[in-house]
Design an enzyme around this catalytic site. Sequence first.
Site, PDB file in Angstrom:
ATOM      1  N   GLU A  66     -32.786  25.527  52.080  1.00  0.00           N
ATOM      2  CA  GLU A  66     -32.422  25.078  53.744  1.00  0.00           C
ATOM      3  C   GLU A  66     -31.350  25.140  53.777  1.00  0.00           C
ATOM      4  O   GLU A  66     -30.277  24.467  53.043  1.00  0.00           O
ATOM      5  CB  GLU A  66     -32.541  23.406  53.847  1.00  0.00           C
ATOM      6  N   LYS A  87     -27.930  23.527  55.578  1.00  0.00           N
ATOM      7  CA  LYS A  87     -27.572  21.898  55.406  1.00  0.00           C
ATOM      8  C   LYS A  87     -27.113  21.963  57.085  1.00  0.00           C
ATOM      9  O   LYS A  87     -25.529  22.205  57.052  1.00  0.00           O
ATOM     10  CB  LYS A  87     -26.662  21.301  54.588  1.00  0.00           C
ATOM     11  N   ASP A 138     -24.853  20.666  60.727  1.00  0.00           N
ATOM     12  CA  ASP A 138     -23.585  19.978  60.180  1.00  0.00           C
ATOM     13  C   ASP A 138     -23.571  19.735  61.471  1.00  0.00           C
ATOM     14  O   ASP A 138     -23.048  19.709  63.178  1.00  0.00           O
ATOM     15  CB  ASP A 138     -22.107  20.554  60.116  1.00  0.00           C
ATOM     16  N   TYR A 173     -35.825  17.964  59.917  1.00  0.00           N
ATOM     17  CA  TYR A 173     -36.143  18.578  58.118  1.00  0.00           C
ATOM     18  C   TYR A 173     -36.763  17.192  56.991  1.00  0.00           C
ATOM     19  O   TYR A 173     -36.953  17.592  56.062  1.00  0.00           O
ATOM     20  CB  TYR A 173     -34.804  19.015  57.713  1.00  0.00           C
ATOM     21  N   LYS A 178     -22.383  22.299  48.682  1.00  0.00           N
ATOM     22  CA  LYS A 178     -21.205  22.406  49.876  1.00  0.00           C
ATOM     23  C   LYS A 178     -20.708  23.401  49.411  1.00  0.00           C
ATOM     24  O   LYS A 178     -20.217  23.854  47.828  1.00  0.00           O
ATOM     25  CB  LYS A 178     -20.466  20.820  49.246  1.00  0.00           C
ATOM     26  N   CYS A 235      16.647  15.209  66.128  1.00  0.00           N
ATOM     27  CA  CYS A 235      15.414  14.894  66.589  1.00  0.00           C
ATOM     28  C   CYS A 235      15.332  15.939  67.949  1.00  0.00           C
ATOM     29  O   CYS A 235      16.076  16.216  68.996  1.00  0.00           O
ATOM     30  CB  CYS A 235      15.181  13.367  67.314  1.00  0.00           C
ATOM     31  N   CYS A 246      14.990  13.619  71.429  1.00  0.00           N
ATOM     32  CA  CYS A 246      16.125  13.664  72.044  1.00  0.00           C
ATOM     33  C   CYS A 246      17.305  13.527  70.955  1.00  0.00           C
ATOM     34  O   CYS A 246      18.422  12.870  72.028  1.00  0.00           O
ATOM     35  CB  CYS A 246      15.868  11.754  71.594  1.00  0.00           C
ATOM     36  N   CYS A 264      13.555   9.678  63.559  1.00  0.00           N
ATOM     37  CA  CYS A 264      14.487   9.465  64.264  1.00  0.00           C
ATOM     38  C   CYS A 264      14.177   8.034  64.832  1.00  0.00           C
ATOM     39  O   CYS A 264      13.300   6.861  64.931  1.00  0.00           O
ATOM     40  CB  CYS A 264      13.517  10.410  65.901  1.00  0.00           C
ATOM     41  N   CYS A 290      13.512   6.932  72.012  1.00  0.00           N
ATOM     42  CA  CYS A 290      12.918   9.019  72.118  1.00  0.00           C
ATOM     43  C   CYS A 290      12.208   8.885  72.793  1.00  0.00           C
ATOM     44  O   CYS A 290      10.392   8.001  72.761  1.00  0.00           O
ATOM     45  CB  CYS A 290      12.910   9.278  70.590  1.00  0.00           C
TER      46      CYS A 290
HETATM   47  S1  IVH Z   1     -32.252  15.683  53.652  1.00  0.00           S
HETATM   48  C1  IVH Z   1     -33.687  12.569  51.637  1.00  0.00           C
HETATM   49  N1  IVH Z   1     -32.055  18.047  55.274  1.00  0.00           N
HETATM   50  O1  IVH Z   1     -26.931  15.773  55.815  1.00  0.00           O
HETATM   51  C2  IVH Z   1     -33.014  13.765  52.159  1.00  0.00           C
HETATM   52  N2  IVH Z   1     -30.467  16.488  55.686  1.00  0.00           N
HETATM   53  O2  IVH Z   1     -25.403  13.488  53.510  1.00  0.00           O
HETATM   54  C3  IVH Z   1     -32.407  13.259  53.723  1.00  0.00           C
HETATM   55  N3  IVH Z   1     -28.193  17.156  56.550  1.00  0.00           N
HETATM   56  O3  IVH Z   1     -28.093  12.457  55.641  1.00  0.00           O
HETATM   57  C4  IVH Z   1     -31.649  14.740  54.488  1.00  0.00           C
HETATM   58  N4  IVH Z   1     -29.332  19.630  56.998  1.00  0.00           N
HETATM   59  O4  IVH Z   1     -27.962  14.709  58.414  1.00  0.00           O
HETATM   60  C5  IVH Z   1     -31.788  17.019  55.017  1.00  0.00           C
HETATM   61  N5  IVH Z   1     -31.545  20.534  55.553  1.00  0.00           N
HETATM   62  C6  IVH Z   1     -30.944  19.377  55.870  1.00  0.00           C
HETATM   63  C7  IVH Z   1     -30.418  18.431  56.341  1.00  0.00           C
HETATM   64  C8  IVH Z   1     -29.828  17.645  55.985  1.00  0.00           C
HETATM   65  C9  IVH Z   1     -27.870  18.985  57.572  1.00  0.00           C
HETATM   66  C10 IVH Z   1     -27.421  16.395  56.766  1.00  0.00           C
HETATM   67  C11 IVH Z   1     -28.304  14.626  57.077  1.00  0.00           C
HETATM   68  C12 IVH Z   1     -28.380  13.780  55.665  1.00  0.00           C
HETATM   69  C13 IVH Z   1     -26.925  14.043  55.352  1.00  0.00           C
HETATM   70  C14 IVH Z   1     -27.116  13.951  53.771  1.00  0.00           C
END
Ligand code: IVH
Length: 671
Positions: free
Chosen positions: A112, A114, A116, A221, A309, A403, A406, A421, A426
């Site tokens: 999936e 992730k 943000d 999710y 990541k 600086c 000033c 400084c 200032c």
């Molecule tokens: S699963 C126990 N799926 O990432 C499993 N997390 O570092 C719980 N996040 O706290 C997380 N997209 O805020 C999961 N597709 C996804 C996600 C996701 C973003 C975030 C979530 C979690 C953090 C994990």
Amino acid sequence: MEIEQVKKRIEELKALINRYNYEYYVLDQPTVSDYEYDQLMKELIELETKYPEFQTEDSPTRRVGGMVLDQFEKVVHRTPMLSLSNAFSEGDIRQFDQRVREVIPHPVYVCELKIDGLACSLEYEQGILKRAATRGDGMVGEDITHNILTIKSVPLKLRDPVTIDVRGEVFMPKAAFEQLNREREANHLSLFANPRNAAAGSVRQLDSKIAAERKLDMFLYQLPDALSLGIKTHSAALDYLDDLGFKTNPHRRVCHNVEDVLDYIREWTERKHDLPYEIDGLVIKVDDLEAQALLGVTTKSPKWAIAYKFPAEEVTTVLKDIVFNVGRTGAITPLAILEPVQIMGTTVQRATLHNEDFIRHRDIRIGGKVIIRKAGYIIPEVVGPVKDEQYDTLPTFTMITHCPACGSRLVRNEGEADHYCTNRNCPAQMVEALIHFASRPAMNIEGLGEKICALLFDRGLVKKLSDLYRLTGEDLSSLPKFKEKSIHNLLIAIEKSKENSLERLLFGLGIRYVGEKASLLLAKHFQSLDSLAQATYDDLIRIPEIGDVIAQSVIHYFRLEENRALIQELKDLGVNMEYRGEKTIEAESFSGKTFVLTGTLSAFKRDEAKAFIERLGGKVTSSVSKNTDVVIAGAEAGSKLSRAQALGIEIWDEETFLQRLEPFRSVGKRK
Ligand code: IVH
């Protein structure tokens, strides 16, 4: 209209609007015009206002916003909200797969995006959204129902009347984030660093009007109880969430081996910028839910999932100039002015160069090409120069000696990297000190951001920190774009800050080396600013975690007459100088006690009740003994209850148990 007809029409309107919402916000396939939608909404609001008895919890009018809370209520999560362990390379992913295969020989994975944003849990009872909470520390979060209601893709009523918890990510789409920052800039408000901060800032508002304006969205999710609903795989759980009317992310993929997982990772590393929202990586989960259970969890994260990541990205651009920033302590920071360049979907024009040594060691030269790195929306940094042919012809860097604000001569002390400084008057330092004082972790004066601080100083309205508390409405009305409402709000925010607990003031004063943590330690230890001011070096150094550098700095600060005078002025103006205690959750009813559960509870399953108690610091055992502190007796409690009575142990019925839990579960009330 007859009353029966009214009721029917309200039901009709609710069903229509909820359906149009779903089509627009979840499916992204609107079938009616905005005008038509607005008309229906208007009619519903009118009818509900006239006939409040027909208002229900699935009414889209709940989404409008307007609920204002005094504070956030604590919510204990029914199952802990874990986070994920991280992988940074293909190798890490292969290792993860190895570990999984030691337990599950042929795992199937779901990959999936992730998202943000911030994790949020939603509780539905018989299909109706009852509560939404932040992750908090994973055990106890904060009730943000009033704000989540404003997210149009979150269903108020599910297709099935099920009682479930679901989890997902609240986020702000890129376009909404950029528009919000443009508006904030125009209104002299501080800018959000990235969409995640903007989303977090929006759901952490007591007034739901703000969230309602912020165009938040949510992907679901996770369905923690899927197995008990007869669902066998995570991918089926996601499909089920779709069926219930939730918005799930469409870019998930079931992979039958690690090579397919790595393909997914490669594909999305390429494509990630094409999305209308930010992702900071990918998540790989074992699909089979029984396999997940076999793999288990550590205290912090499940062993059946991992977050991949993305690596930080690097690009090349031209260093046009180096300018110098004066911080509140007088520290001078060189800043790179860059030929604008796109990196990770945003334009970068500036980057910090830290200090003289940083530039010298890398031999960074103005006019040459440099490599810039950025991870997520995090502040970009200069990695180093590109040493091409032109590079040799460029002059080497020379540090400024005076600086820029000033004109005082700069000082660089032995063993330190920064130039300073040392002119206490200032102007650049004064403005920075003011910005810091007003900032969120310090005095938390909402609406007093960088631009307004600079304006107040430039206009001579604030010359030192204490002048803030002397500002009048008339003073503020001379500032551009300041209208009655903004003046009123700012004055109230300033007034409110007088009541802050000592650690905020202490941090706000900007004593060198005294950060947020040290401020709290000192405030707790000395309880008042007066006694801190009188502390000796020995008094300070005796506190665990307070070292020589902080102790010296505190002594030095209070030795200076001007600082003592400032504190006296703040005191005279009514600023609180005492420690008022941390906000902790009061779980005395549970913490450290031993409980026994007996009989049937109607509001929870037995293991849920157990989880609540444990999360609040209590212990649950199965048999009643003289060591038992409380017996919680549900319906048809039998011998355990009689034994407890015989032993004179405290007994709570379900009602009492719910009451004691109330502070950690209750939904925000209307003001
Ligand atoms: S699963 C126990 N799926 O990432 C499993 N997390 O570092 C719980 N996040 O706290 C997380 N997209 O805020 C999961 N597709 C996804 C996600 C996701 C973003 C975030 C979530 C979690 C953090 C994990």
